[in-house]
Scaffold this motif. Structure first.
Motif, mmCIF file in Angstrom:
data_model
loop_
_atom_site.group_PDB
_atom_site.id
_atom_site.type_symbol
_atom_site.label_atom_id
_atom_site.label_comp_id
_atom_site.label_asym_id
_atom_site.label_seq_id
_atom_site.Cartn_x
_atom_site.Cartn_y
_atom_site.Cartn_z
ATOM 1 N N TYR A 1 0.836 -1.200 0.000
ATOM 2 C CA TYR A 1 0.000 0.000 0.000
ATOM 3 C C TYR A 1 0.869 1.248 0.000
ATOM 4 C CZ TYR A 1 -4.012 -2.941 1.016
ATOM 5 O OH TYR A 1 -4.999 -3.882 0.936
ATOM 6 N N LEU A 2 0.270 2.338 -0.476
ATOM 7 C CA LEU A 2 1.034 3.567 -0.640
ATOM 8 C C LEU A 2 0.376 4.744 0.067
ATOM 9 C CD1 LEU A 2 1.533 3.308 -4.513
ATOM 10 C CD2 LEU A 2 3.055 2.425 -2.726
ATOM 11 N N HIS A 3 1.204 5.563 0.661
ATOM 12 C CA HIS A 3 0.761 6.871 1.131
ATOM 13 C C HIS A 3 0.469 7.720 -0.111
ATOM 14 C CE1 HIS A 3 1.345 11.020 2.652
ATOM 15 N NE2 HIS A 3 1.007 10.533 3.835
ATOM 16 N N GLY A 4 -0.452 8.665 0.001
ATOM 17 C CA GLY A 4 -0.836 9.500 -1.138
ATOM 18 C C GLY A 4 0.337 10.201 -1.807
ATOM 19 N N ALA B 1 2.013 7.714 -3.975
ATOM 20 C CA ALA B 1 1.154 7.365 -5.107
ATOM 21 C C ALA B 1 1.145 8.490 -6.145
ATOM 22 C CB ALA B 1 -0.258 7.068 -4.612
ATOM 23 N N ASN B 2 1.166 9.739 -5.685
ATOM 24 C CA ASN B 2 1.195 10.875 -6.613
ATOM 25 C C ASN B 2 2.445 10.876 -7.478
ATOM 26 O OD1 ASN B 2 -1.218 11.826 -5.676
ATOM 27 N ND2 ASN B 2 -0.306 13.350 -4.282
ATOM 28 N N ARG C 1 -2.911 2.828 -3.613
ATOM 29 C CA ARG C 1 -3.027 4.072 -2.855
ATOM 30 C C ARG C 1 -4.032 3.908 -1.714
ATOM 31 N NH1 ARG C 1 -3.073 9.884 -4.301
ATOM 32 N NH2 ARG C 1 -2.502 9.335 -6.434
ATOM 33 N N ILE C 2 -3.662 4.356 -0.517
ATOM 34 C CA ILE C 2 -4.623 4.353 0.590
ATOM 35 C C ILE C 2 -5.408 5.657 0.524
ATOM 36 C CG2 ILE C 2 -4.918 4.317 3.099
ATOM 37 C CD1 ILE C 2 -2.308 2.782 3.301
ATOM 38 N N VAL D 1 4.334 1.963 2.129
ATOM 39 C CA VAL D 1 5.446 2.864 1.840
ATOM 40 C C VAL D 1 4.953 4.299 2.006
ATOM 41 C CG1 VAL D 1 7.087 3.615 0.092
ATOM 42 C CG2 VAL D 1 6.527 1.191 0.313
ATOM 43 N N ALA D 2 5.663 5.057 2.824
ATOM 44 C CA ALA D 2 5.215 6.416 3.158
ATOM 45 C C ALA D 2 6.417 7.333 3.315
ATOM 46 C CB ALA D 2 4.409 6.385 4.459
#
Ligand SMILES: [Zn+2]
Ligand SMILES: [Zn+2]
Lengths: 532, 332
Positions: free
Chosen positions: B192-195, B198-199, B215-216, B231-232
Motif C-alpha cells: 500500500y502507498l501513502h498519497g 502514489a502521486n 493508494r490508501i 510505503v510512506a
C-alpha cells in the motif's frame, strides 16, 4: 547458539523492556557456562578499566585505516562515539572470527599491563579479525565506555527469571564488586533461605490533581514538607545494616554515615525516609548529592562537603515486628519515641509535620516551599496504613509548580553521540540593557518533529559558525522551566538554574518579549530572601 | 573568469546568463533533479531531463514553462554547450556538463555511483572543473549495496508478517519509495502507498514507469490492510494517518541510518542505510575518475571533503557555499 554479539544486537534493536529481558534470558539459556558469568558482569557494568589511552587508539586507527588523524578526529566529532567511529573507518575484515567473550576479556586485562608496542599489536590483530557489531563492542571495551541498553534492574529481572529466584535476592547477590574470573554461577547465586536484607515494598504517593479541599478536614492529615533527596529504607537486622533506595537499589556502600547505627539501634528496625545531604540545620542542594553518588569512591572531602542524613517519616518494623498495618499517627509516635531514645540525631532526623489552620494556609506554604528547602508538601492521612506500591487516596504529593522563564535561542550545537547531525543542544539568552546575554542551556522537552523543524531553521538562520557551535538569528523564543535558581560566579550571566528544561516553543512571542536578566535577579531574591 | 560561480540566486553561468538549481526566481534554470531543494518554484523557464518534467509539473504546477531534454543531447545557450548525463541519484537525475572555449565543467547535483536498480546508472564524465556534493563526505559513511538492503527489507517484512504486523517503510516519496517498491517481494503480502508516494508514481507513469502498490484513500477499508508493506514519506511518522495502520513495525530508509545516534533519534524499529547519495568511497572514485584539476565541494561535509581532496590528491579544491539541503534525514 546465541553469542554475546547477538545478545547485544537483540537488546539494541528493541525499545521494549520485555524484549530486552527475554533476550537476556534466552542468552543465559544458550551460552556457555563460562561466558554467562562474564556476560552478567558486563551487563551489570562490572567491566574492565579502559586498558589503553584513547589518543593512542586514535593514532593507531588512523594509521591502520590509511586516513590522516585530523580526518579521524572530524569523523569522531560528527559520530560522537569513538568506538563507533572506528568501527566505520576500519577496513572490512574478510577473515571474521567468533566473538569469544572470555578470551576477549582476558586479552583486555592483558592489555592493561602491556607495553605500548604489545598493546598496538594485540589490538590491530583484533581489528583485522572483527567486523560490524563485534568490532564495535570490542572497541567499546577499549574506550572503556561500553554500555548495553539495559539497566541493572532489567539484568536482575532477567537473571532472576532465568534462575527462578526472587529479584531482591539476586540484587543482593550481585551487590558490590565481584570478580568474574573467581566466580561461577553456583558460587555467585548459591541458594539463600535467609532474607533479612530485604526491604518492604515502598508505598508511593500520587500527585494531587484535584483541589485539596476535596480531601476533607485538614486536621485528619499529617502534612510534611517534601524534601528532594533519595527515598530510602534503612534496615537493621541481625547486626547488619542495609539501605535500599526507592528504585530498590542497595545503596549501603554509598551511604557510609549510617554504618555506625548497627551499634546504636536494636535489631529489627526498618525506617522509611529521605536520604539527603545536610549541613547547619539545612538540607543541601540535590546537585551536591548527585556529585557524591556519582563518585566511585567516597573521599574524605565528599564526606565533609556532602554529609548525609536520613530525614525519617515512617517506621515499618519495630522489634522485628511488621507494623505497616498500624495507622500512621501511631507509627509516627513510635518513630518520635525511638529517635528520642537513641543518640542518633546527627544522622537520623525527624521529618517535620506542619500544622495549618486551613487548606489555604497549606497552599500558601506550598507556593513558597522553595524558601524552606522543600519542593512542595506531602499529604498523608493520619489513619493510613503503609500500603504497597503507588496507591490513590491516602498519600498525596503536592509539588510546587516549576518556575518558568522565556528565553531567546542564540546558540545551537549539534548533539554529540545520539544526536549527531541534528542541532539539539541550545543556549538561551535574556535581555540585559538591550543586549541578549546567555544564561542557560537546555535540552529536553521538544518533540522529534519540533527538533527537526528547529534544526532546519537553524541551518537557514546561522549567523556564524564557531567549531561545532552556530550562532543564530535571535528570533525563536522558548519557555523554560526549572526547579531552582541561584547566583553563580561560575556562570557568565551570574545566574545558575537547576534542572532547566524546555517546556514549549513560544511561537506566539517575538524575541523582544522574552524575559530580562532583571526578572531573573528578582526571582532569585524572592526565592532566597527567607534564607538570608 | 570562472564559467560557474555562486551568487545570491544560485549557481550562475555568467557567459550563458543561466542558473543551475537556483534557490531564488530567475529567468532560465537548468534543474538537475526533482528534489525540492534543487527544484524550486518561480523560474520563468525550466530545463530538465524529460523524466523530471512530470515531477516538476506535479510539484510546481502545470502552468510552468518546462523544456525536457534527453541524456547526452547537446544544446547551446549563448555559446555555452550544455548536456545532461545520468547521475544515478533518482529517476531523471542529471549531472550537468558545460563546455565553453575548450573548458569543461560538470555539476553533479546529487549523485551516486552504486546501482539502485531503478535510476539510470551514473555516467562517469571527464572534465576540468568538477563541482561535487558531499552529503556523506566522511569516511564513516560506507554503505552496503542497495541490493543487500532490499533483501534485508524483504526478510524483515516477512518476519513482521508472520508475527501479524504491518510493515511501514519510511523513505523520500521521490527516489527511495520507487527503489523500495521495485524490489519489494510481492509474494510476502500486499503493498500500500501513502498519497504522496502514489502521486509521484502516477507522475512517473506518464513517462512510462510502473510501480506496484495501492493508494490508501479515505475510502480504503483499513481492516483489509494486514501483514502488508506500506510505503510512506518520513513526514507521515507520528500522524493519525499512520496510527490507523496498527499494529505495525516501522523502518526508515536513509543514509543517515548508518549511525546509531540517528537511528535511535528517529525512534523507528529498524533503520536501513539505503542512500541515494555517494558514500565516501564513491565520492573519492568520482573525483579521481573525472580527471579534474579543480574540484569545488558543495552541500554536505564540504570543509572536510575539500581539505581531504586537496591534501590527499594534490588537487586544487575549494568550497561552493550553496543552499541545497540534503542534511535533512528526509532527503538523503
Ligand atoms: Zn536529491
Ligand atoms: Zn542535494
Amino acid at each position: 547458539m546465541m553469542d554475546f554479539i547477538m545478545l547485544f544486537d537483540a537488546i539494541d534493536q528493541t525499545t521494549k523492556t520485555s524484549g530486552k529481558v527475554n533476550a537476556i534470558v534466552q542468552y543465559l539459556e544458550e551460552a556457555t557456562e563460562e561466558d554467562k558469568i562474564f556476560a552478567i558482569a558486563i551487563l551489570m557494568g562490572n567491566k574492565p578499566k579502559r586498558p589503553v589511552k584513547t589518543t593512542d587508539l586514535r593514532a593507531w586507527a588512523a594509521e591502520f585505516s590509511s586516513i590522516p588523524l585530523w580526518l579521524l578526529e572530524e569523523s569522531y566529532f560528527i559520530v560522537g562515539d569513538l568506538a563507533e567511529t572506528l568501527m566505520h573507518v576500519i577496513p572490512k575484515s574478510n577473515q571474521e572470527t567468533a566473538f569469544h567473550l572470555v578470551t576477549i576479556f582476558q586479552d583486555i586485562m592483558r592489555l592493561q599491563g602491556a607495553d605500548i608496542g604489545e598493546q598496538r599489536s594485540i589490538i590491530i590483530d583484533y581489528w583485522t579479525r572483527l567486523n560490524g557489531t563485534a568490532l564495535f563492542v570490542f572497541n567499546k571495551f577499549l574506550t572503556g565506555n561500553f554500555r548495553v541498553g539495559v539497566s541493572r534492574k532489567l539484568v536482575i529481572k532477567a537473571v532472576a527469571k532465568y534462575l527462578n529466584a526472587e529479584e531482591p535476592v539476586i540484587e543482593h547477590q550481585l551487590m558490590g564488586k565481584w570478580n568474574p574470573f573467581e566466580e561461577t554461577l553456583q558460587t555467585l547465586f548459591k541458594v539463600q533461605t535467609d532474607k533479612h536484607f530485604l526491604p518492604y515494598p515502598f508505598y508511593l504517593a500520587y500527585p494531587l490533581e484535584s483541589e485539596p479541599e476535596t480531601l476533607g478536614n485538614i486536621s485528619d492529615w499529617i502534612i510534611e514538607p517534601k524534601l528532594d533527596g533519595i527515598r530510602g529504607q534503612l534496615i537493621i537486622r541481625q547486626d547488619e545494616l542495609f539501605v535500599w533506595s526507592r528504585g530498590e537499589d542497595l545503596m549501603t556502600d554509598k551511604f557510609v554515615e549510617f554504618n555506625e547505627l548497627t551499634a546504636i539501634l536494636p535489631n529489627g528496625i526498618v525506617l522509611d525516609g529521605e536520604v539527603i545531604p545536610w549541613k547547619e540545620e539545612h538540607p543541601l542542594d540535590f546537585s551536591v548529592m548527585q556529585t557524591r553518588i556519582g563518585r566511585k569512591n567516597i573521599s574524605k572531602k565528599s564526606l565533609q562537603d556532602a554529609p548525609l542524613v536520613m530525614v525519617c517519616y515512617d517506621v515499618l518494623e519495630w522489634e522485628g515486628e511488621d507494623i505497616r498495618s498500624w495507622p500512621l499517627w501511631k507509627r509516627r509516635e513510635k518513630l518520635i519515641e525511638l529517635l528520642q531514645t537513641y543518640p542518633v540525631d546527627h544522622v537520623l532526623k525527624l521529618s517535620v509535620s506542619k500544622t495549618f489552620e486551613s487548606w489555604a494556609d497549606a497552599a500558601t506554604f506550598r507556593r513558597e516551599a522553595r524558601h524552606y528547602h522543600a519542593e512542595g508538601l506531602m499529604l498523608k492521612h493520619k489513619d493510613s496504613p503503609y500500603e504497597v506500591g503507588r496507591k490513590r487516596g491516602r498519600w498525596w504529593k503536592w509539588k510546587t509548580d516549576p518556575m518558568t522563564v522565556d528565553g531567546v535561542l542564540i546558540y545551537a550545537q549539534s548533539g554529540h553521540g545520539r544526536r549527531a547531525n541534528l542541532f539539539t543542544d541550545y543556549t538561551f539568552a535574556v535581555w540585559d540593557e538591550g543586549q541578549l546575554v546567555p544564561f542557560t542551556k537546555a535540552y529536553s522537552g521538544l518533540t522529534d518533529k519540533e527538533l527537526i523543524t528547529i534544526d532546519n531553521w537553524i541551518k537557514r538562520n546561522t549567523i556564524e559558525k564557531f567549531g561545532p557551535v552556530r550562532s543564530v538569528q535571535p528570533e525563536l523564543v522558548f519557555e523554560l522551566a526549572f526547579e531552582g535558581i541561584n547566583r553563580s560566579s561560575r556562570h557568565k550571566s551570574g545566574i545558575a538554574l537547576r534542572f532547566p528544561r524546555i517546556v514549549r516553543w513560544r511561537k506566539d512571542k517575538p524575541a523582544s518579549e522574552a524575559n530580562t536578566k532583571e526578572d531573573l535577579l528578582q526571582l532569585i531574591s524572592s526565592v532566597h530572601e527567607s534564607n538570608s | 573568469m570562472k564559467l560557474l560561480s555562486v551568487n545570491d540566486n544560485g549557481l550562475y553561468c555568467n557567459v550563458g546568463d543561466f542558473y543551475i538549481d537556483p534557490w531564488k526566481p530567475v529567468k532560465t534554470a537548468l534543474i538537475t533533479h526533482g528534489h525540492s531543494d534543487h527544484m524550486r518554484w518561480g523560474m520563468a523557464h525550466y530545463i530538465c531531463h524529460h523524466h523530471t518534467v512530470p515531477i516538476l509539473k506535479l510539484r510546481l504546477g502545470e502552468e510552468n514553462s518546462v523544456q525536457g531534454v534527453e541524456y547526452g543531447e547537446e544544446f547551446e545557450i549563448k555559446g555555452v554547450k550544455i548536456s545532461f548525463h545520468p547521475a544515478g541519484h533518482i529517476i531523471g537525475s542529471a549531472q550537468i556538463k558545460l563546455s565553453y572555449q575548450g573548458e569543461v565543467w560538470v555539476f553533479t547535483g546529487d549523485y551516486k555511483l552504486a546501482s539502485d536498480g531503478v535510476s539510470q546508472p551514473y555516467e562517469q564524465l571527464r572534465c576540468d572543473h568538477f563541482i561535487t556534493e558531499s552529503t556523506f563526505g566522511l569516511p564513516v559513511y560506507q554503505f552496503p549495496s542497495a541490493h543487500d538492503i532490499y533483501a534485508a527489507i524483504n526478510r524483515w517484512w516477512k518476519k513482521n508478517a508472520e508475527e501479524g504486523y504491518n510493515t511501514v517503510l519510511l523513505g523520500y516519496a521521490l527516489g527511495k519509495a520507487q527503489n523500495m517498491l521495485a524490489h519489494a517481494d510481492r509474494t510476502i503480502g500486499d503493498i500500500y502507498l501513502h498519497g504522496a508516494v502514489a502521486n509521484v508514481n502516477a507522475a512517473l507513469n506518464e513517462v512510462g514507469y510502473q510501480f506496484q502498490g495501492e493508494r490508501i484513500t479515505s475510502d480504503t477499508d483499513r481492516s483489509r490492510i494486514k501483514e502488508a508493506l506500506i510505503v510512506a514519506p518520513p513526514s507521515a511518522s507520528d500522524t493519525p494517518w499512520l496510527r490507523k495502520l496498527k499494529p505495525y513495525r516501522i523502518g526508515m530508509c536513509s543514509g543517515w541510518m548508518q549511525l546509531r545516534g540517528a537511528r535511535r533519534r528517529r525512534g523507528v524499529d529498524m533503520g536501513f542505510p539505503l542512500s541515494d547519495h555517494c558514500d565516501w568511497k564513491q565520492l573519492n572514485q568520482a573525483v579521481l575518475q573525472t580527471g579534474a584539476k579543480k574540484v569545488y565541494v558543495t552541500h554536505g561535509y564540504e570543509n572536510v571533503f575539500s581539505r581531504w581532496v586537496a591534501e590527499e590528491y594534490n588537487l586544487q579544491s575549494s568550497i561552493f557555499k550553496t543552499l541545497y539541503n540534503d542534511e535533512e534525514e528526509e532527503s538523503a
